[in-house]
Design an enzyme around this catalytic site. Structure first.
Site, PDB file in Angstrom:
ATOM      1  CD  GLN A  80      -3.045  -0.987   2.272  1.00 16.03           C
ATOM      2  OE1 GLN A  80      -3.233  -2.013   2.921  1.00 16.03           O
ATOM      3  NE2 GLN A  80      -3.664   0.144   2.560  1.00 16.03           N
TER       4      GLN A  80
ATOM      5  NE  ARG B 272     -13.904   0.559   3.373  1.00 19.20           N
ATOM      6  CZ  ARG B 272     -14.334   0.058   2.242  1.00 19.20           C
ATOM      7  NH1 ARG B 272     -14.290  -1.228   2.035  1.00 19.20           N
ATOM      8  NH2 ARG B 272     -14.824   0.832   1.310  1.00 19.20           N
ATOM      9  CB  CYS B 273     -10.508   3.397  10.265  1.00 26.78           C
ATOM     10  SG  CYS B 273      -9.287   2.795  11.427  1.00 26.78           S
TER      11      CYS B 273
ATOM     12  CD  GLU C  52      -9.346   4.633   5.458  1.00 27.76           C
ATOM     13  OE1 GLU C  52      -9.177   5.699   6.065  1.00 27.76           O
ATOM     14  OE2 GLU C  52      -8.427   3.924   5.064  1.00 27.76           O
TER      15      GLU C  52
END
Lengths: 284, 805, 164
Positions: free
Chosen positions: B236, B383-384, B759
């Site tokens: 990522q 996912r935040c 997110e």
């Protein structure tokens, strides 16, 4: 997740399969759809030096409805059960149960024979077969024999089938009366938290016969004979259902796992059974 | 020509710029099976690596015998810590200032830890060889509870000097990592002591895992002839990986090329550097041929980065009228065996101190104790943005509990305490400057959309029916108003391993008026190739369909910190807009020259520069691009390119109002989501279709986390949820239908006002689902019960409330 | 390693004869030996469906089929459903309705949907959700996948009607 190496065999008929089993003894396992065995092999929890694939044996296939007797070849898949019009008419509980097994792709491969012969207490068909009072047909070097489903399961993964025998078919009388298969699970693809198979016959407002079996609530499927008896002669009202649940709960022995503690499963089993009885009664 | 000039709306539509629900350019290859993921890469002579992993959560490694494995035909090497030690690579630095074993050095500290790395001709031989490596272990006392860890005589990390400071200051116990504090502790405690009402609760956000559908992996290829190392991987943050690889290996950075190909979902799991990457690189250097390592699902769930595992003790104080006066929080954070959290350096608890949420809270305090246990390392932002979902869950549960304490409606309590629109930019008690928001408008819109009053009336009827024995199903209304903090930097506050968290975009306009833009980020499904082209289309007037967006190859893309924490749009999106504006500035000079007027006498108009007051006199961007490469323009360099490195002045603060209506069966614990309404405000909306897709996906991950997904351990430190049978990922069948909605409050500091959205639905979704469960049982006295709310836990909560007779 | 066996597979209409160990999984044979990399590996325990292919006339998870079991079978993967010039209606619909994000589940998802629509050409939303429940997606929340499958069904049915 890579399985250990093995030799592959695809016999064309039953005698050839039995001969291979004889020849390799404990080193051999038969494979039908493989969706129980292959994951275990990939995790290297099952060692299978000789894998005997039954797919080419036509004698293990087919669904026959002969009068009131229904026979499913061991290699009949869950998907075939679901799609079979005759079964849906004559034994709708089979379709109802099969639809709750795993997911579409797994049902396309998973077979009745594999599901009942494996002895995995999580499988749905063994409980259903208790309820139907089915007969399992096995063939070994000494010939064929019939084993009542209710006498087949000894403990988890341990059954009355000898290692050198192959389960060839299951058969049962087309059930009469109302039928229901109820299953609680966490999600599609899961085994049951609790599942109940119920067949009830009804005359007027009285239940004249009842068969109840439970899945994944002990190390074997449980045919709860006393639970069925608790309903016979009643109108399947609240008291009778409670009596049936109480009898069923005396027969099961759930253990804790990721689906929850035993106490929860015991409770859920009661609810699931009550639902199955209600639905079967409404169809009776 | 003027007669043929389409009208302005048509010209705008043709650009497919900001605001257009443009179809995705990525989809052609993905729908035809032509994606190129790491495991699709096959290089000549490539070997395959596989790990021997520890079956124990805590054990001394007495000996490792690799001889039988080495004797297997097709096995090329078996690496152990002893082999890596001369290279200084048996340990590696973590993103959190700690270090982590690459291969077991004397002991193992969690189940699944990497012990030896087998390199073989193919993955089948590698798997066989793994079975042949004999490791002798001596089991040690296992600690899986962080509270116990801080009391225990057992020292997990024997490599650390007792009493010495860690990366984040003093450690008060051998198993303690840090205490990090923010806010005014004494003032907060005074307010709480004097308050009319205080709600106090321990809120546990359980350990879970991002579990992207594609696991982590890489292909390392050392070209000894040219001295070049190429690493393809599920990264990522490919540029950071290149720098880290250079620092660790000693290979000059220009000789390392890192490529993130298509990535099959990341969700934070692919931010960190894992032993598999290091071992594959070493193995390729040693063998001189490419080496692939791809973990399987069990390895992914057991050993690569987990998320959450926060024990949050909270106290919230209010007047009896419901005005919040203070918030206190202490977190016991289980970081596992190594502190490998992926947080900006200064923030060992990430941005957890956004935990005052959407509310105007005058005084607050947060303290976070990081603790070592015998669990896998990690602590990524699943996912935040960093620890924001923990913060949102914490405050949204505390608000609900305070409402119970006050006997107030939780929707009204929120409304009473929201930061007002006129308070922005808003300075929070814990040090953040919220950029923009209009919470009251969003909240009222949401309540109206679901007919909140009607739902409450229905709920009351249901409770009455339940009490009469007419139903066994209760109705829960899960409310959430969340505020996110995303888009790290700024560089002055945020760095990872010392690298400032800016991001970048480089644009080249081609002579015929098409373009390529390269960014420092990397899409993992977000659709960057689609949406960044839209930003650029609006900025420079070239149709999005004529703009290629490329990311992930460190040899060609400008340096950037990567994609996580919803930072792509806030940071790289801003860089894209600003690089576009540089292009436009130069285009303006070219246009003015071509139109024979002064630079100031032309203005940009959708896809062209026009002479002010004479729109029939214009040069399109295509004409300008052609001229830039084909015409000598006095005082202007040939070509049309620009680069922008963007250091954001602040983060962005997306927010949203979510309402979940859920039926729960008190007897079986089964649930059914009847309605889910999600209103998101992510500022300027670049592609509504993509935004909606992001919201659907994030909500489904939230559903999973709230309702069953966890990494659970038994007391021996065995992972109980290591396959997708037990690790809950909902199917289409369990997933409800979602209704999406929006308000649009642009960020004042972002060049196009965008805030990021990927997110938000996870951050807001988890408390919405959880609050629905709580709300269903609230009328019967439930205050709080820990997630995940799987069947048996809901059943237990109902049972403890006496609902089973 | 056990001895290799001769295996015949017809994949997307092309017949392949190859030597493989019996234990090799169909997904590996497709991906590693035949370079058909559309089907992916997601879970390896037959839960996620990323490896879904059509074998004969049934959807199967190719991570849980030995190549030896597949010997003689005819297999369709995502690569065999459409061509760049003539996409399968499902391929069109997934793009049109944003039925994918990272794309990793997509080949399995579309391949499963293709078989579902053969078995049930005009499914309800509920039937699509149930029929697609063997395929996990981590990105989309399924809503647009379901929409895509329903839209493709409508397209296919309209084309059939037009042809009749």
């Amino acid at each position: 997740m890579i399985p250990a190496a093995f030799e592959y065999h695809r016999p064309g008929d039953l005698p050839a399969a039995l001969a291979l089993l004889q020849e390799h003894g404990d080193d051999a396992r038969v494979i039908a759809g493989g969706h129980s065995l292959i994951p275990m092999m990939k995790l290297r929890m099952a060692e299978v030096p000789h894998l005997i694939d039954l797919q080419a044996i036509d004698a293990l296939r087919g669904i026959t409805i002969d009068g009131h007797r229904i026979t499913l070849g061991a290699m009949v898949t869950q998907a075939e059960i679901i799609a079979h019009a005759g079964l849906t008419t004559h034994a709708p509980i089979l379709r109802e149960a099969a639809l709750q097994i795993a997911d579409p792709q797994v049902r396309a491969m998973g077979t009745v024979g594999g599901n009942v012969a494996n002895g995995d207490p999580g499988n749905d068909m063994p409980g259903l077969m208790q309820c139907l009072n089915a007969t399992f047909h096995v063939t070994g070097p000494a010939g064929s024999r019939d084993i009542p489903a209710r006498e087949f399961y000894e403990s988890a993964y341990l059954t009355a089938r000898e290692d050198d025998e192959i389960l060839t078919a299951v058969s049962f009388d087309a059930p009469t009366g109302g039928q229901a298969y109820e299953k609680q699970k966490r999600k599609i693809g899961d085994y049951a938290t609790a599942a109940a198979a119920v067949i009830l016959t009804r005359l007027g407002d009285r239940c004249t016969a009842a068969s109840i079996a439970m899945t994944n609530l002990s190390d074997t499927p449980i045919w709860a004979e006393a639970a069925g008896e608790a309903l016979v002669g009643t109108a399947c009202g609240e008291d009778a259902v409670i009596a049936a649940i109480t009898a069923m709960q005396a027969a099961i022995d759930p253990s804790e796992d990721n689906r929850g503690p035993a106490e929860f499963k015991r409770h859920a089993a009661g609810i699931i059974l009550a639902r199955a009885i209600a639905r079967a009664w409404s169809r009776a | 020509m003027n007669d043929l000039t389409p009208d302005r709306d048509d010209r705008t539509a043709k650009l497919k710029g900001i605001g257009c629900a443009r179809k995705r350019v990525e989809d052609a290859r993905f729908t035809q099976g032509k994606g190129n993921y790491v495991d699709d890469i096959k290089l000549p002579g490539m070997l395959f690596g596989d790990f021997v992993r520890s079956p124990y959560a805590h054990a001394r490694v007495k000996s490792i015998d690799t001889s039988a494995a080495m004797a297997l035909d097709g096995v090329v090497a078996v690496l152990t810590a002893k082999d890596l030690e001369p290279l200084g690579l048996h340990w590696m630095p973590t993103l959190a200032g700690d270090k982590q074993m690459v291969l077991a050095d004397g002991k193992v500290l969690f189940q699944g830890q990497e012990v030896a790395f087998v390199v073989a001709r193919d993955r089948y031989i590698a798997a066989d060889a793994v079975e042949l490596v004999e490791v002798e272990y001596e089991e040690l006392t296992v600690i899986t509870d962080p509270f116990e860890a801080l009391q225990s005589d057992v020292t997990l990390r024997e490599d650390l000097t007792p009493g010495a400071d860690g990366a984040h200051g003093p450690r008060r116990h051998p198993n303690h990592i840090f205490l990090w504090e923010e806010g005014d502790k004494s003032a907060t405690e005074e307010v709480i002591a004097a308050a009319d009402v205080v709600a106090e609760e321990m809120i546990y956000y359980h350990r879970t895992h991002p579990c992207p559908l594609e696991t982590c992996g890489c292909v390392a290829s050392m070209d000894k002839v040219n001295g070049k190392l190429t690493v393809y991987g599920t990264f990522q943050a490919p540029h950071v990986v290149r720098t880290v690889a250079s620092l660790l290996s000693g290979i000059d950075e220009h000789n390392i090329r890192v490529v993130s190909p298509d990535i099959g979902g990341g969700f934070g799991n692919k931010v960190g550097v894992y032993p598999g990457y290091v071992c594959a690189i070493v193995a390729s250097i040693v063998t001189g041929v490419p080496v692939k390592w791809v973990e399987d699902r069990m390895e992914n769930l057991m050993a690569t980065a987990f998320a959450r595992d926060y024990w949050m003790k909270g106290k919230i104080a209010a007047t009896k009228d419901g005005k919040i006066t203070g918030l206190w929080c202490h977190v016991t954070a289980d970081h596992g065996a190594f502190d490998a959290c992926a947080d900006p350096t200064k923030f060992p608890a990430g941005f957890f101190h956004i935990c005052t949420g959407s509310y105007d809270i005058p005084v607050a305090y947060v303290g976070v104790d990081g603790v070592y246990t015998n669990k896998a390392p990690g602590g990524v932002a699943y996912r935040c943005s960093f620890r924001v979902t923990e913060a949102a869950y914490f405050i949204e549960r505390m608000i609900e509990i305070l409402a119970i304490e006050l006997g107030m409606d939780a929707a009204e309590l929120r409304r009473l305490n929201f930061i007002r629109a006129d308070q922005f930019p808003y300075q929070s008690a814990l040090g953040w400057e919220y950029d923009s928001g209009d919470y009251h408008t969003a909240w009222d819109k949401a309540l109206k959309a679901v007919d909140y009053a009607g739902l409450r009336a229905e709920q009351a009827d249901r409770v009455a029916a339940f009490k009469r024995g007419e139903t066994r199903k209760l109705l829960g209304i899960g409310l959430t108003h969340f505020t996110e903090i995303v888009g790290a930097g700024p560089v002055k506050n945020c760095d990872i391993l010392g690298m400032g968290m800016f991001d970048s975009c480089e644009i080249r306009i081609h002579p015929t008026g098409s373009a390529i833009a390269r960014l420092g980020t990397i899409s993992q499904g977000q659709g960057h190739a689609t949406t960044f082209a839209q930003i650029l289309a609006s900025e420079i007037g070239i149709p999005a369909d004529k703009i290629t967006v490329e990311e992930g190859d460190t040899d060609t893309a400008p340096y950037g910190l990567g994609t996580y924490g919803s930072r792509s749009t806030p940071v790289a999106g801003a860089a894209t807009a600003l690089a576009g504006r540089k292009i436009r500035a130069k285009a303006q000079m070219i246009a003015a020259y071509l139109l024979e007027v002064h630079d100031d006498d032309v203005e940009f108009d959708i896809d062209r520069f026009v002479v002010k007051g004479a729109p029939e006199r214009f040069k399109t961007m295509a004409e300008i691009a052609y001229a830039a490469y084909h015409q000598a323009i006095p005082g202007v360099e040939p070509g049309l390119e620009a680069v922008s490195y963007y250091d954001p002045p602040n983060m962005t603060y997306p927010f949203g109002a979510y309402i979940c209506v859920m039926e729960i069966d008190v007897d079986t614990g089964e649930i059914a989501v009847r309605q889910f309404y999600a209103l998101d405000d992510c500022g300027t909306r670049i592609n509504p279709m993509v935004i909606e897709g992001q919201v659907h996906g994030g909500l489904t991950e939230a559903l999973a986390i709230a309702m069953g997904q966890e990494i659970a351990y038994d007391e021996m430190g065995n992972v109980k949820t290591g396959t997708l049978m037990d690790f809950f990922l909902p199917t289409a069948w369990e997933t409800p239908h979602y209704t999406t909605d929006h308000t649009e409050t642009p960020s004042p500091h972002h060049p196009i006002g965008a805030k990021g959205v990927g997110e938000s639905p996870n951050v807001g979704g988890v408390p919405a689902f959880s609050n629905a469960v709580h709300d269903a049982l609230r009328p019967f006295g439930l205050r709080h019960t820990h997630m995940p709310h799987d069947h048996w836990r809901i059943w237990r909560a109902a049972h403890e409330l006496g609902l089973h007779g | 390693m056990s001895k290799k066996m001769q295996i015949t597979l017809t994949v997307n209409g092309t017949r392949h004869e190859l030597l493989a160990e019996p234990r090799e999984l169909l997904i590996h044979v497709l991906r590693e030996r035949l370079n058909i990399t559309g089907p992916h590996i997601g879970c390896e325990t037959s839960h996620c469906g990323a490896c879904t292919v059509i074998m004969g006339d049934r959807s199967v998870k190719s991570c849980t089929v030995f190549a030896a079991q597949a010997d003689g079978a005819s297999i369709t993967t995502i690569e065999g459903l459409g061509t760049p010039d003539a996409l399968h209606p499902l391929q069109e619909a997934f793009r049109e309705h944003h039925g994918l994000q990272c794309g990793f589940c997509t080949p399995g998802m579309i391949t499963r949907a293709a078989q579902l629509l053969k078995e049930n050409p005009d499914p309800t939303e509920e039937e699509v959700r149930f029929g697609m429940a063997g395929n996990l997606c981590r990105c989309t929340g399924y809503q647009n996948i379901v929409k895509s499958v329903l839209a493709a069904a409508a397209t296919i049915n309209a084309a059939k009607e037009a042809a009749e």
